[in-house]
Design a protein around this motif. Structure first.
Motif, mmCIF file in Angstrom:
data_model
loop_
_atom_site.group_PDB
_atom_site.id
_atom_site.type_symbol
_atom_site.label_atom_id
_atom_site.label_comp_id
_atom_site.label_asym_id
_atom_site.label_seq_id
_atom_site.Cartn_x
_atom_site.Cartn_y
_atom_site.Cartn_z
ATOM 1 N N UNK A 101 0.811 -1.212 0.000
ATOM 2 C CA UNK A 101 0.000 0.000 0.000
ATOM 3 C C UNK A 101 0.850 1.271 0.000
ATOM 4 N N UNK A 102 2.082 1.206 0.463
ATOM 5 C CA UNK A 102 2.949 2.377 0.460
ATOM 6 C C UNK A 102 4.338 1.936 -0.005
ATOM 7 N N UNK A 103 5.146 2.870 -0.530
ATOM 8 C CA UNK A 103 6.414 2.492 -1.181
ATOM 9 C C UNK A 103 7.379 1.694 -0.306
ATOM 10 N N UNK A 104 7.471 2.043 0.981
ATOM 11 C CA UNK A 104 8.413 1.345 1.850
ATOM 12 C C UNK A 104 8.061 -0.134 1.989
ATOM 13 N N UNK A 105 6.781 -0.458 1.880
ATOM 14 C CA UNK A 105 6.347 -1.851 2.007
ATOM 15 C C UNK A 105 6.880 -2.708 0.856
ATOM 16 N N UNK A 156 -2.030 -3.934 6.027
ATOM 17 C CA UNK A 156 -1.556 -3.869 4.634
ATOM 18 C C UNK A 156 -0.216 -4.582 4.474
ATOM 19 N N UNK A 157 0.746 -4.224 5.300
ATOM 20 C CA UNK A 157 2.075 -4.833 5.209
ATOM 21 C C UNK A 157 2.033 -6.281 5.661
ATOM 22 N N UNK A 158 1.232 -6.568 6.657
ATOM 23 C CA UNK A 158 1.112 -7.923 7.192
ATOM 24 C C UNK A 158 0.692 -8.896 6.096
ATOM 25 N N UNK A 159 -0.377 -8.571 5.366
ATOM 26 C CA UNK A 159 -0.862 -9.489 4.333
ATOM 27 C C UNK A 159 0.103 -9.557 3.163
ATOM 28 N N UNK A 160 0.742 -8.431 2.824
ATOM 29 C CA UNK A 160 1.698 -8.443 1.709
ATOM 30 C C UNK A 160 2.881 -9.358 2.022
ATOM 31 N N UNK A 161 3.391 -9.289 3.262
ATOM 32 C CA UNK A 161 4.509 -10.166 3.629
ATOM 33 C C UNK A 161 4.041 -11.620 3.725
ATOM 34 N N UNK A 169 16.104 6.547 2.482
ATOM 35 C CA UNK A 169 15.443 7.804 2.818
ATOM 36 C C UNK A 169 14.078 8.066 2.202
ATOM 37 N N UNK A 170 13.628 7.338 1.197
ATOM 38 C CA UNK A 170 12.380 7.724 0.550
ATOM 39 C C UNK A 170 11.169 7.443 1.437
ATOM 40 N N UNK A 171 10.074 8.162 1.125
ATOM 41 C CA UNK A 171 8.864 8.016 1.926
ATOM 42 C C UNK A 171 9.129 8.457 3.351
ATOM 43 N N UNK A 172 8.649 7.678 4.312
ATOM 44 C CA UNK A 172 8.872 7.981 5.728
ATOM 45 C C UNK A 172 10.226 7.475 6.213
ATOM 46 N N UNK A 173 10.948 6.782 5.348
ATOM 47 C CA UNK A 173 12.282 6.306 5.684
ATOM 48 C C UNK A 173 12.285 4.959 6.374
#
Length: 191
Positions: free
Chosen positions: A23-27, A51-56, A163-167
């Motif tokens: 859902x977000x770039x860092x993920x 979001x990250x939980x299911x993606x991983x 560094x991108x996004x929230x880092x």
């Protein structure tokens, strides 16, 4: 199919033929780590809507599991239900400093994205680090924020900062030894 999440969290596409999209770039980096490392035990501290939980979890090898630690384990259930990933995800409700000591040892990959207060990030890190296997990786989110950014880069100067996004920042727990292709074991130098 689209599902609408709880108020304020929007909606998500669920396409079982394709799999979850970060859902977000860092993920995307976390999913890439899961694909490369093929971890069996993953811990996520701070699940939010999962979001990250299911993606991983979608990309884990057979028998792998994501342990999601959050004070609210009702909020992420909708997305986990939609993806049908309960066999790969176990939600553990409670404050991180209470739940982390109950986690299994030999963790392959940790993602810390819970409370962003400097002292909480430090405490979560200090509690989980002994449970990470040699060679395992810890990833911290929101390094560009004050709390994580005031602790992690100084505690883990050898870490990799993205560094991108929230880092993000990640550090590997040193392996116990190097192994050559012929099986020769060379102990990791002590500091």
């Amino acid at each position: 199919m689209k599902i609408r999440l709880l108020e304020g969290y929007g909606e998500r596409d669920v396409d079982l033929a394709v799999g979850p999209k970060p859902h977000y770039p860092e993920a995307k980096i976390l999913v890439t780590l899961v694909k490369l490392l093929r971890p069996h035990i993953v811990v996520e501290v701070g699940v939010l809507v999962a979001d990250t939980t299911v993606a991983m979890a979608w990309h884990l090898p057979e028998g792998g599991k994501v342990y999601g630690v959050d004070v609210d384990i009702e909020r992420p259930r909708q997305l986990i239900d939609a993806w049908g990933l309960w066999d790969r995800i176990e939600l553990l409700g409670g404050l991180s400093h209470v739940v982390i000591p109950t986690l299994p040892d030999a963790i392959d990959l940790v993602y810390i994205d819970g409370d962003h207060d400097k002292e909480t990030v430090k405490r979560d890190t200090e509690l989980i680090w002994p449970k990470v296997r040699s060679g395992g990786i810890v990833v911290w989110h929101d390094i560009n924020d004050r709390g994580p950014g005031e602790y992690v880069p100084f505690a883990f100067p050898q870490g990799i900062y993205i560094p991108f996004g929230q880092g993000l920042m990640m550090a590997q727990k040193p392996p116990e030894a190097f192994f050559y292709l012929d099986g020769t074991r060379i102990p990791w130098p002590s500091l």
